[in-house]
Design an enzyme around this catalytic site. Structure first.
Site, PDB file in Angstrom:
ATOM      1  N   ASP A 140       0.815  -1.210   0.000  1.00  0.00           N
ATOM      2  CA  ASP A 140       0.000   0.000   0.000  1.00  0.00           C
ATOM      3  C   ASP A 140       0.849   1.260   0.000  1.00  0.00           C
ATOM      4  O   ASP A 140       0.550   2.221  -0.716  1.00  0.00           O
ATOM      5  CB  ASP A 140      -0.927  -0.014   1.219  1.00  0.00           C
ATOM      6  CG  ASP A 140      -1.841   1.191   1.274  1.00  0.00           C
ATOM      7  OD1 ASP A 140      -2.978   1.100   0.792  1.00  0.00           O
ATOM      8  OD2 ASP A 140      -1.418   2.244   1.815  1.00  0.00           O
ATOM      9  N   PHE A 168      -5.448   2.246   0.407  1.00  0.00           N
ATOM     10  CA  PHE A 168      -5.728   1.606  -0.875  1.00  0.00           C
ATOM     11  C   PHE A 168      -5.876   0.099  -0.739  1.00  0.00           C
ATOM     12  O   PHE A 168      -6.554  -0.535  -1.559  1.00  0.00           O
ATOM     13  CB  PHE A 168      -4.667   1.988  -1.906  1.00  0.00           C
ATOM     14  CG  PHE A 168      -4.682   3.463  -2.230  1.00  0.00           C
ATOM     15  CD1 PHE A 168      -5.877   4.134  -2.406  1.00  0.00           C
ATOM     16  CD2 PHE A 168      -3.497   4.172  -2.324  1.00  0.00           C
ATOM     17  CE1 PHE A 168      -5.901   5.495  -2.692  1.00  0.00           C
ATOM     18  CE2 PHE A 168      -3.511   5.530  -2.609  1.00  0.00           C
ATOM     19  CZ  PHE A 168      -4.717   6.199  -2.794  1.00  0.00           C
ATOM     20  N   ASP A 169      -5.267  -0.510   0.274  1.00  0.00           N
ATOM     21  CA  ASP A 169      -5.564  -1.911   0.569  1.00  0.00           C
ATOM     22  C   ASP A 169      -7.044  -2.063   0.915  1.00  0.00           C
ATOM     23  O   ASP A 169      -7.720  -2.979   0.429  1.00  0.00           O
ATOM     24  CB  ASP A 169      -4.713  -2.405   1.745  1.00  0.00           C
ATOM     25  CG  ASP A 169      -3.399  -3.013   1.306  1.00  0.00           C
ATOM     26  OD1 ASP A 169      -3.353  -3.639   0.233  1.00  0.00           O
ATOM     27  OD2 ASP A 169      -2.407  -2.880   2.041  1.00  0.00           O
ATOM     28  N   VAL A 170      -7.533  -1.200   1.784  1.00  0.00           N
ATOM     29  CA  VAL A 170      -8.935  -1.266   2.191  1.00  0.00           C
ATOM     30  C   VAL A 170      -9.842  -1.003   0.990  1.00  0.00           C
ATOM     31  O   VAL A 170     -10.827  -1.714   0.760  1.00  0.00           O
ATOM     32  CB  VAL A 170      -9.205  -0.259   3.325  1.00  0.00           C
ATOM     33  CG1 VAL A 170     -10.700  -0.182   3.638  1.00  0.00           C
ATOM     34  CG2 VAL A 170      -8.429  -0.653   4.585  1.00  0.00           C
ATOM     35  N   GLY A 173      -9.870  -3.937  -1.349  1.00  0.00           N
ATOM     36  CA  GLY A 173     -10.679  -5.010  -0.786  1.00  0.00           C
ATOM     37  C   GLY A 173     -12.161  -4.784  -1.029  1.00  0.00           C
ATOM     38  O   GLY A 173     -12.905  -5.716  -1.386  1.00  0.00           O
TER      39      GLY A 173
END
Length: 376
Positions: A140, A168-170, A173
């Site tokens: 991220d 950006f990971d969240v 997802g």
């Protein structure tokens, strides 16, 4: 109201680890899907990401892995690989975040899995997509830097800053889940699964919304403005007698109400401040006029009166304050699953409520049970 959740009956083979994939699969598990978390012999990396901890377990891991069942499989072991393939063949959904192509040598890539399970909805999450960026690691922080987000974050005269979470990971997802649910809807109509691909950089560019649009549609490259907004004023923290208060005037009506509460009745009729574009252009002249009045009372006093008048504003809390405020407004943000507290799933349903049944699993906690099912 059903306690099973809207996704009850779906089997999700979760070959993901760290954050984007596990966050996505926890949301699916909360909504009733049976999620089988496949881990290597040493477990998900986040098991070791500490402090903080609860009872010796990483709270990072705890925060994104409830309602799942864990099986540890060494894909280099023939028997374990056979179990992994069988799980992929039985699943409705498979999600993975290996580097693109990384599961091909195990026969767990989309083409191989779909040949045996044509209904599979197979979701891949990567950092930079399956093309020329496939070899890049998908962290991220790399994407925050490369996408331009960090150039927007921080003091205008200081260094760029990362966002306080792996934003950006969240986001990826959640995009993965949108793709999965859309593909399941398509499958219900056609009987065919498909490959859903999400990458952090594309999620980032989409999530930069007005900034990325400002460049691609308007040719403007934005830069960090601290807590200021490029297109609105006021829309930032302003000092009060005992600390800063976020003050927002999203339109001319809200600005007029703000001035009424601050006892500055002439400002909305000042040609420098009457319209949003005027206030934005003349923010340096307007800010001290607002700050002078705000300095006469505390942030909580202003918060109460401004909100009552319909002016958006908010004190700047630490996380404990954020949880406390959510409790105060009746959101009941904390749920306990098997003795482990966590944040409630953010979605509510009138008929099929999320479930909180299984605490985050220990490594291979359900391995014997799952192996028995796969080999039956």
């Amino acid at each position: 109201m059903s306690e099973k959740g809207p996704l009850a009956g779906l089997v999700v083979a979760d070959f993901s680890r760290i954050l984007a994939g596990p966050y996505a699969t926890m949301l699916l598990a909360d909504l009733g899907a049976t999620v089988i978390k496949v881990e290597g012999p040493s477990g998900d990396d986040t098991r070791t990401w500490m402090p903080p901890v609860r009872d010796g377990i990483s709270t990072y891991y705890l925060g994104i892995n409830r309602n799942k069942r864990s099986i540890a499989l060494d894909l280099k072991n023939e028997a374990d690989l056979a179990d992994a393939r069988e799980l992929a063949h039985r699943a409705d959904v498979m999600i993975e975040n290996f580097r693109p192509g990384g599961l091909r040598r195990f026969g767990l890539d989309y083409d191989t899995v779909a040949a045996a399970n044509e209904k599979i909805v197979y979701a891949s999450i990567s950092g930079f997509g399956p093309g020329q960026g496939a070899s890049l690691p998908g962290y991220d922080l790399m994407v925050q830097a490369i996408s331009g987000l960090m150039s927007l974050t921080g003091d205008p005269e200081g260094s760029p800053y990362r966002a306080g979470i792996s934003v950006f990971d969240v986001m990826a997802g959640m995009h993965a889940n949108i793709g999965i649910l859309s593909a399941l809807h398509h499958r219900a109509a056609t009987g065919r699964g498909q490959h859903v691909e999400v990458n952090l950089l594309s999620s980032a560019l989409s999530g930069l919304v007005n900034h990325s649009s400002g460049f691609v549609a308007g040719g403007t490259v934005p830069f960090r403005m601290g807590n200021a907004h490029p297109s609105l004023f006021p829309y930032e923290p302003l000092p009060t007698a005992d600390g800063e208060l976020i003050v927002i005037a999203g339109n001319d009506g809200q600005f007029r109400k703000l001035c009424q509460v601050l006892d500055l009745p002439g400002l909305p009729d000042d040609p420098r401040f009457g319209r949003n574009q005027d206030r934005t252009a003349n923010r340096e002249a307007l800010r001290p006029l607002l700050v002078e009045r705000l300095a006469t009372r505390t942030k909580d006093e202003w918060f109460k009166d401004l909100i009552a008048a319909g002016v958006p504003c908010a004190p700047i809390n630490t996380i404990d304050g954020g949880v406390a405020f959510a409790e105060e407004v009746g959101l009941d943000p904390v749920v306990t699953t098997g003795g482990v507290p966590g944040i409630r799933n953010p979605i509510t349903f009138s008929e099929t409520r999320p479930r909180y049944e299984l605490p985050p699993p220990g490594l291979d906690e359900h391995g014997e049970e799952i192996r028995k099912w796969l080999r039956s």
